[in-house]
Design a protein around this motif. Structure first.
Motif, PDB file in Angstrom:
ATOM      1  N   GLU A  49       0.831  -1.211   0.000  1.00 49.62           N
ATOM      2  CA  GLU A  49       0.000   0.000   0.000  1.00 49.62           C
ATOM      3  C   GLU A  49       0.863   1.258   0.000  1.00 49.62           C
ATOM      4  N   GLN A  50       1.910   1.250   0.810  1.00 46.98           N
ATOM      5  CA  GLN A  50       2.804   2.409   0.872  1.00 46.98           C
ATOM      6  C   GLN A  50       3.473   2.656  -0.475  1.00 46.98           C
ATOM      7  N   ALA A  51       3.915   1.574  -1.125  1.00 49.96           N
ATOM      8  CA  ALA A  51       4.566   1.704  -2.430  1.00 49.96           C
ATOM      9  C   ALA A  51       3.588   2.207  -3.483  1.00 49.96           C
ATOM     10  N   VAL A  52       2.378   1.668  -3.490  1.00 44.67           N
ATOM     11  CA  VAL A  52       1.366   2.110  -4.449  1.00 44.67           C
ATOM     12  C   VAL A  52       1.017   3.571  -4.205  1.00 44.67           C
ATOM     13  N   LEU A  53       0.881   3.964  -2.959  1.00 47.81           N
ATOM     14  CA  LEU A  53       0.585   5.355  -2.628  1.00 47.81           C
ATOM     15  C   LEU A  53       1.642   6.290  -3.205  1.00 47.81           C
ATOM     16  N   ARG A  54       2.893   5.995  -2.961  1.00 48.45           N
ATOM     17  CA  ARG A  54       3.976   6.857  -3.458  1.00 48.45           C
ATOM     18  C   ARG A  54       4.021   6.879  -4.983  1.00 48.45           C
ATOM     19  N   THR A  55       3.813   5.731  -5.598  1.00 52.16           N
ATOM     20  CA  THR A  55       3.820   5.642  -7.062  1.00 52.16           C
ATOM     21  C   THR A  55       2.680   6.456  -7.665  1.00 52.16           C
ATOM     22  N   ILE A  56       1.492   6.321  -7.091  1.00 54.52           N
ATOM     23  CA  ILE A  56       0.332   7.067  -7.586  1.00 54.52           C
ATOM     24  C   ILE A  56       0.593   8.566  -7.488  1.00 54.52           C
ATOM     25  N   LEU A  57       1.062   9.013  -6.350  1.00 50.57           N
ATOM     26  CA  LEU A  57       1.315  10.445  -6.162  1.00 50.57           C
ATOM     27  C   LEU A  57       2.375  10.956  -7.139  1.00 50.57           C
ATOM     28  N   ALA A  58       3.445  10.190  -7.293  1.00 51.17           N
ATOM     29  CA  ALA A  58       4.515  10.600  -8.201  1.00 51.17           C
ATOM     30  C   ALA A  58       4.013  10.662  -9.642  1.00 51.17           C
ATOM     31  N   ASN A  59       3.288   9.626 -10.062  1.00 49.36           N
ATOM     32  CA  ASN A  59       2.827   9.568 -11.452  1.00 49.36           C
ATOM     33  C   ASN A  59       1.721  10.568 -11.759  1.00 49.36           C
ATOM     34  N   ARG A  60       0.739  10.658 -10.886  1.00 52.77           N
ATOM     35  CA  ARG A  60      -0.422  11.513 -11.169  1.00 52.77           C
ATOM     36  C   ARG A  60      -0.110  12.997 -11.027  1.00 52.77           C
ATOM     37  N   PHE A  61       0.839  13.327 -10.145  1.00 56.19           N
ATOM     38  CA  PHE A  61       1.126  14.731  -9.889  1.00 56.19           C
ATOM     39  C   PHE A  61       2.503  15.164 -10.383  1.00 56.19           C
ATOM     40  N   GLY A  62       3.219  14.280 -11.073  1.00 59.13           N
ATOM     41  CA  GLY A  62       4.514  14.629 -11.636  1.00 59.13           C
ATOM     42  C   GLY A  62       5.554  14.987 -10.590  1.00 59.13           C
ATOM     43  N   LEU A  63       5.606  14.215  -9.515  1.00 63.45           N
ATOM     44  CA  LEU A  63       6.527  14.503  -8.416  1.00 63.45           C
ATOM     45  C   LEU A  63       7.739  13.588  -8.479  1.00 63.45           C
ATOM     46  N   ASP A  64       8.867  14.086  -8.020  1.00 63.92           N
ATOM     47  CA  ASP A  64      10.019  13.213  -7.875  1.00 63.92           C
ATOM     48  C   ASP A  64       9.927  12.510  -6.515  1.00 63.92           C
TER      49      ASP A  64
END
Length: 159
Positions: A49-64
């Protein structure tokens, strides 16, 4: 208001902003706080869940990675001090159109299914948030089905 407009312009131009840019009215912080709430509602926060959360945020919002981590830390704090979902959904309703709000519901289901299943607590939380986001039952159920199917097939498309 100017910050939301600035975020919108940054998002559509593909730009990024410094990690400290997440403030109270930033829709990305509101979305992240909802996702953190989904992740923790069943009482068991998994590595998946933690990994998916970080991936979603990075991908959807263009974050490093650094920005994504900063956003998660702020979201955890915001979720801990929140008394209801309205504080987050009201920001999202002001900042996003119908499609954007449906994407938030999709993100919530992606986090919920990250550990392999959807608990009744997670499903209820997404239902309540979807109602506050003015995402109808038909759309919510369709999104849940699509995310479940994608999770079950591992993202593979049928031939």
């Amino acid at each position: 208001m100017f910050r939301t407009l600035s975020d919108f312009i940054t998002d559509i131009t593909g730009g990024t902003r410094e990690a400290a840019a997440f403030d109270e009215s930033d829709y990305r912080l509101a979305a992240a706080a909802l996702l953190v709430h989904v992740m923790s509602i069943d009482g068991a926060v998994t590595v998946e869940e933690q990994a998916v959360l970080r991936t979603i945020l990075a991908n959807r919002f263009g974050l490093d990675e650094k920005e994504s981590e900063a956003l998660v830390e702020l979201a955890i704090a915001k979720d801990a001090e929140a008394v209801d979902l309205y504080a987050f959904t009201s920001v999202l309703n002001r900042a996003l159109d119908d499609e954007g709000r449906r994407r938030i519901v999709e993100m919530m289901f992606e986090v919920a299914y990250a550990d392999g299943g959807l608990s009744e607590f997670e499903d209820n939380l997404v239902w309540r948030a979807a109602e506050l986001l003015n995402v109808g039952s038909r759309d919510r159920i369709r999104i849940r089905r699509e995310v479940r199917e994608e999770t079950e097939t591992g993202g593979e498309q049928p031939e």
